[in-house]
Design a protein around this motif. Structure first.
Motif, PDB file in Angstrom:
ATOM      1  N   ARG A 167      -2.717   3.435  -3.168  1.00  0.00           N
ATOM      2  CA  ARG A 167      -3.054   2.857  -3.798  1.00  0.00           C
ATOM      3  C   ARG A 167      -2.729   1.247  -2.869  1.00  0.00           C
ATOM      4  O   ARG A 167      -1.790   1.432  -2.405  1.00  0.00           O
ATOM      5  N   LEU A 168      -3.802  -0.145  -3.455  1.00  0.00           N
ATOM      6  CA  LEU A 168      -2.815  -1.326  -2.966  1.00  0.00           C
ATOM      7  C   LEU A 168      -2.938  -1.952  -4.065  1.00  0.00           C
ATOM      8  O   LEU A 168      -3.199  -2.280  -5.222  1.00  0.00           O
ATOM      9  N   TYR A 169      -1.276  -2.266  -4.103  1.00  0.00           N
ATOM     10  CA  TYR A 169      -0.911  -2.742  -5.009  1.00  0.00           C
ATOM     11  C   TYR A 169      -0.812  -4.774  -4.634  1.00  0.00           C
ATOM     12  O   TYR A 169      -0.376  -5.095  -3.749  1.00  0.00           O
ATOM     13  N   ARG A 170      -1.162  -5.731  -5.732  1.00  0.00           N
ATOM     14  CA  ARG A 170      -0.717  -6.794  -5.385  1.00  0.00           C
ATOM     15  C   ARG A 170       0.593  -7.143  -5.896  1.00  0.00           C
ATOM     16  O   ARG A 170       1.362  -6.589  -6.797  1.00  0.00           O
ATOM     17  N   THR A 171       1.623  -7.636  -4.626  1.00  0.00           N
ATOM     18  CA  THR A 171       3.211  -7.271  -4.613  1.00  0.00           C
ATOM     19  C   THR A 171       3.681  -8.271  -5.694  1.00  0.00           C
ATOM     20  O   THR A 171       4.559  -8.018  -6.621  1.00  0.00           O
ATOM     21  N   SER A 172       2.844  -9.289  -6.285  1.00  0.00           N
ATOM     22  CA  SER A 172       3.261 -10.410  -7.707  1.00  0.00           C
ATOM     23  C   SER A 172       2.779  -9.566  -8.856  1.00  0.00           C
ATOM     24  O   SER A 172       3.994  -9.933  -9.607  1.00  0.00           O
ATOM     25  N   ALA A 173       2.118  -8.690  -8.984  1.00  0.00           N
ATOM     26  CA  ALA A 173       2.033  -7.585 -10.161  1.00  0.00           C
ATOM     27  C   ALA A 173       2.818  -6.691  -9.653  1.00  0.00           C
ATOM     28  O   ALA A 173       3.908  -6.656 -10.630  1.00  0.00           O
ATOM     29  N   LEU A 174       3.709  -6.592  -8.791  1.00  0.00           N
ATOM     30  CA  LEU A 174       4.309  -4.978  -8.778  1.00  0.00           C
ATOM     31  C   LEU A 174       6.243  -6.566  -9.661  1.00  0.00           C
ATOM     32  O   LEU A 174       6.421  -5.668 -10.520  1.00  0.00           O
ATOM     33  N   LYS A 175       6.038  -7.394  -8.754  1.00  0.00           N
ATOM     34  CA  LYS A 175       7.419  -8.009  -9.299  1.00  0.00           C
ATOM     35  C   LYS A 175       7.123  -8.197 -10.336  1.00  0.00           C
ATOM     36  O   LYS A 175       8.471  -7.870 -11.461  1.00  0.00           O
ATOM     37  N   THR A 176       6.357  -8.786 -11.063  1.00  0.00           N
ATOM     38  CA  THR A 176       6.204  -8.291 -12.358  1.00  0.00           C
ATOM     39  C   THR A 176       6.470  -7.702 -13.218  1.00  0.00           C
ATOM     40  O   THR A 176       7.328  -8.358 -14.352  1.00  0.00           O
ATOM     41  N   ALA A 177       6.041  -6.833 -13.126  1.00  0.00           N
ATOM     42  CA  ALA A 177       5.811  -5.649 -13.817  1.00  0.00           C
ATOM     43  C   ALA A 177       7.725  -5.048 -13.967  1.00  0.00           C
ATOM     44  O   ALA A 177       8.402  -4.644 -14.639  1.00  0.00           O
TER      45      ALA A 177
ATOM     46  N   ILE B 236      -9.070  -3.825   0.293  1.00  0.00           N
ATOM     47  CA  ILE B 236      -8.368  -4.914  -0.317  1.00  0.00           C
ATOM     48  C   ILE B 236      -9.949  -6.407  -0.177  1.00  0.00           C
ATOM     49  O   ILE B 236      -9.476  -7.138  -0.487  1.00  0.00           O
ATOM     50  N   GLU B 237     -11.207  -5.573   0.363  1.00  0.00           N
ATOM     51  CA  GLU B 237     -12.148  -6.096  -0.380  1.00  0.00           C
ATOM     52  C   GLU B 237     -12.728  -6.365  -2.051  1.00  0.00           C
ATOM     53  O   GLU B 237     -13.161  -7.254  -2.200  1.00  0.00           O
ATOM     54  N   LYS B 238     -11.650  -5.487  -2.253  1.00  0.00           N
ATOM     55  CA  LYS B 238     -12.008  -4.916  -3.793  1.00  0.00           C
ATOM     56  C   LYS B 238     -11.317  -5.643  -4.414  1.00  0.00           C
ATOM     57  O   LYS B 238     -10.631  -5.774  -5.760  1.00  0.00           O
ATOM     58  N   MET B 239      -9.737  -6.553  -3.398  1.00  0.00           N
ATOM     59  CA  MET B 239      -8.879  -7.418  -4.261  1.00  0.00           C
ATOM     60  C   MET B 239      -8.902  -8.468  -5.703  1.00  0.00           C
ATOM     61  O   MET B 239      -8.490  -8.714  -6.025  1.00  0.00           O
ATOM     62  N   GLU B 240     -10.229  -9.389  -4.890  1.00  0.00           N
ATOM     63  CA  GLU B 240     -10.159 -10.751  -5.519  1.00  0.00           C
ATOM     64  C   GLU B 240     -10.315  -9.945  -7.187  1.00  0.00           C
ATOM     65  O   GLU B 240     -10.746  -9.050  -7.671  1.00  0.00           O
ATOM     66  N   LYS B 241      -9.273 -10.386  -7.996  1.00  0.00           N
ATOM     67  CA  LYS B 241      -8.892 -11.183  -9.023  1.00  0.00           C
ATOM     68  C   LYS B 241      -9.093  -9.618  -9.358  1.00  0.00           C
ATOM     69  O   LYS B 241      -9.079  -9.295 -10.988  1.00  0.00           O
ATOM     70  N   THR B 242      -8.094  -8.720  -8.791  1.00  0.00           N
ATOM     71  CA  THR B 242      -7.215  -7.233  -9.433  1.00  0.00           C
ATOM     72  C   THR B 242      -5.992  -7.234  -8.988  1.00  0.00           C
ATOM     73  O   THR B 242      -5.412  -7.732  -7.389  1.00  0.00           O
ATOM     74  N   ASP B 243      -5.143  -6.568  -9.379  1.00  0.00           N
ATOM     75  CA  ASP B 243      -4.164  -6.125  -9.086  1.00  0.00           C
ATOM     76  C   ASP B 243      -3.458  -5.424  -8.355  1.00  0.00           C
ATOM     77  O   ASP B 243      -2.788  -4.728  -7.985  1.00  0.00           O
ATOM     78  N   VAL B 244      -4.445  -4.007  -8.884  1.00  0.00           N
ATOM     79  CA  VAL B 244      -4.510  -2.677  -8.419  1.00  0.00           C
ATOM     80  C   VAL B 244      -5.897  -2.167  -7.853  1.00  0.00           C
ATOM     81  O   VAL B 244      -6.481  -2.138  -8.563  1.00  0.00           O
ATOM     82  N   VAL B 245      -5.618  -1.498  -6.357  1.00  0.00           N
ATOM     83  CA  VAL B 245      -6.731  -1.184  -6.263  1.00  0.00           C
ATOM     84  C   VAL B 245      -6.642   0.556  -5.618  1.00  0.00           C
ATOM     85  O   VAL B 245      -5.271   0.923  -5.085  1.00  0.00           O
ATOM     86  N   ILE B 246      -7.474   1.750  -6.833  1.00  0.00           N
ATOM     87  CA  ILE B 246      -7.178   3.345  -6.334  1.00  0.00           C
ATOM     88  C   ILE B 246      -8.432   3.359  -5.411  1.00  0.00           C
ATOM     89  O   ILE B 246      -9.423   3.393  -5.748  1.00  0.00           O
ATOM     90  N   ALA B 247      -7.290   4.546  -4.457  1.00  0.00           N
ATOM     91  CA  ALA B 247      -8.555   5.323  -3.832  1.00  0.00           C
ATOM     92  C   ALA B 247      -8.854   6.409  -4.940  1.00  0.00           C
ATOM     93  O   ALA B 247      -8.109   7.101  -4.535  1.00  0.00           O
TER      94      ALA B 247
ATOM     95  N   CYS C 154       0.400  -0.752  -0.043  1.00  0.00           N
ATOM     96  CA  CYS C 154      -0.100   0.173   0.048  1.00  0.00           C
ATOM     97  C   CYS C 154       0.670   1.466   0.142  1.00  0.00           C
ATOM     98  O   CYS C 154       1.967   1.567   0.568  1.00  0.00           O
ATOM     99  N   ILE C 155       0.724   2.037  -0.888  1.00  0.00           N
ATOM    100  CA  ILE C 155       1.555   3.290  -1.348  1.00  0.00           C
ATOM    101  C   ILE C 155       0.733   4.632  -0.689  1.00  0.00           C
ATOM    102  O   ILE C 155      -0.910   4.795  -1.575  1.00  0.00           O
ATOM    103  N   MET C 156       1.456   5.337  -0.334  1.00  0.00           N
ATOM    104  CA  MET C 156       0.076   6.418   0.011  1.00  0.00           C
ATOM    105  C   MET C 156       0.853   8.088   0.383  1.00  0.00           C
ATOM    106  O   MET C 156       2.085   7.774   0.524  1.00  0.00           O
ATOM    107  N   ASP C 157       0.356   8.952   0.358  1.00  0.00           N
ATOM    108  CA  ASP C 157       1.298  10.041   0.408  1.00  0.00           C
ATOM    109  C   ASP C 157       1.601  10.132   2.854  1.00  0.00           C
ATOM    110  O   ASP C 157       0.571  10.004   2.414  1.00  0.00           O
TER     111      ASP C 157
END
Length: 259
Positions: free
Chosen positions: A171-181, A116-127, A99-102
């Motif tokens: 934003r909340l990122y799935r760590t595996s997505a960051l590693k892949t990118a 977190i509730e939105k993270m199912e089948k998702t890689d990034v959730v944005i506030a 999770c990265i934030m100001d």
């Protein structure tokens, strides 16, 4: 137990860092019992000239889940985020989410639950400031206008599916997505030094096939301590340059993230 790693890039945030870290610490129990996530907080002190480092060292002694990472000189938001992401990928093998934030106390950590509730089948959730139920308080008119202008430009020229807010740093990122990118882009994963790095990170994840969702939140600019670090005109010019550059790099990169 899986971890959620909170990365807080900080530059001259002596008025905000202690308050924000305390608010995160108050969420520890709920994160553990609701989602089986242990909390770790990483502040990236990007060469602050005030008492940010002093306060950060005090917080390290107080909390066993708090870590201060110091840049000897100011390198910019992009490099601070890059440092935080790399540290988590290399040192925190149990981190499920980043999770990265100001670090200016304008964004409430409690929204991490809806993210977190939105993270199912998702890689990034944005506030997002542009979803139904969102609210913005205390933002100066010129910054509000600039934000709407940036949203228009990025929507037209980048057009990332399900994204309305391209520039919010929360934003909340799935760590595996960051590693892949990171495997795809390597050391050029984040090249922008200023606030436009948030758009760069988002779009490069999009190129790799990341799935995005948004949740509404309230931005409390009236809670901010200290002066703004954003230079609006320079950021606007850099936004246009970035858009042109990002459109070029898409060619030749195939999506690599699985659905």
């Amino acid at each position: 137990m899986n971890e959620i790693s909170v990365v807080l890039p900080a530059y001259n945030e002596e008025e905000n860092i202690q308050k924000l870290v305390k608010r995160w610490q108050q969420l520890c129990k709920d994160l553990k019992y609701k989602y089986e996530l242990s909390l770790n907080i990483f502040v990236i002190d990007d060469g602050s000239k005030d008492k940010t480092e002093v306060i950060g060292r005090e917080l390290e002694r107080k909390y066993d889940n708090f870590y201060l990472i110091k840049h000897d000189k100011n390198k910019g938001l992009g490099e601070a985020i890059n440092t935080g992401i790399k540290y988590v990928m290399e040192k925190r093998s149990d981190s499920k989410y980043v999770c990265i934030m100001d670090c200016d106390n304008t964004q409430d950590p409690r929204y991490v639950f809806s993210m977190i509730e939105k993270m199912e089948k998702t890689d990034v959730v944005i506030a997002s400031r542009y979803q139904k139920g969102s609210c913005v308080k205390g933002v100066p008119f010129f910054r509000l206008t600039a934000s709407y202008g940036a949203r228009f430009v990025y929507t037209i020229f980048l057009g990332v599916k399900n994204v309305r807010d391209y520039t919010c740093g929360y934003r909340l990122y799935r760590t595996s997505a960051l590693k892949t990118a990171f495997k795809v882009f390597g050391e050029s994963f984040i090249e922008e030094s200023g606030f436009t790095c948030m758009v760069e990170l988002l779009y490069k994840l999009n190129i790799c096939g990341a799935v995005f969702k948004e949740v509404p939140f309230t931005l409390r600019y009236d809670f901010k301590g200290g002066v703004s670090k954003m230079k609006v005109l320079i950021t606007a010019i850099n936004s246009v340059k970035l858009t042109l550059r990002l459109k070029k790099i898409r060619k030749g990169v195939e999506p690599v993230l699985e659905d």
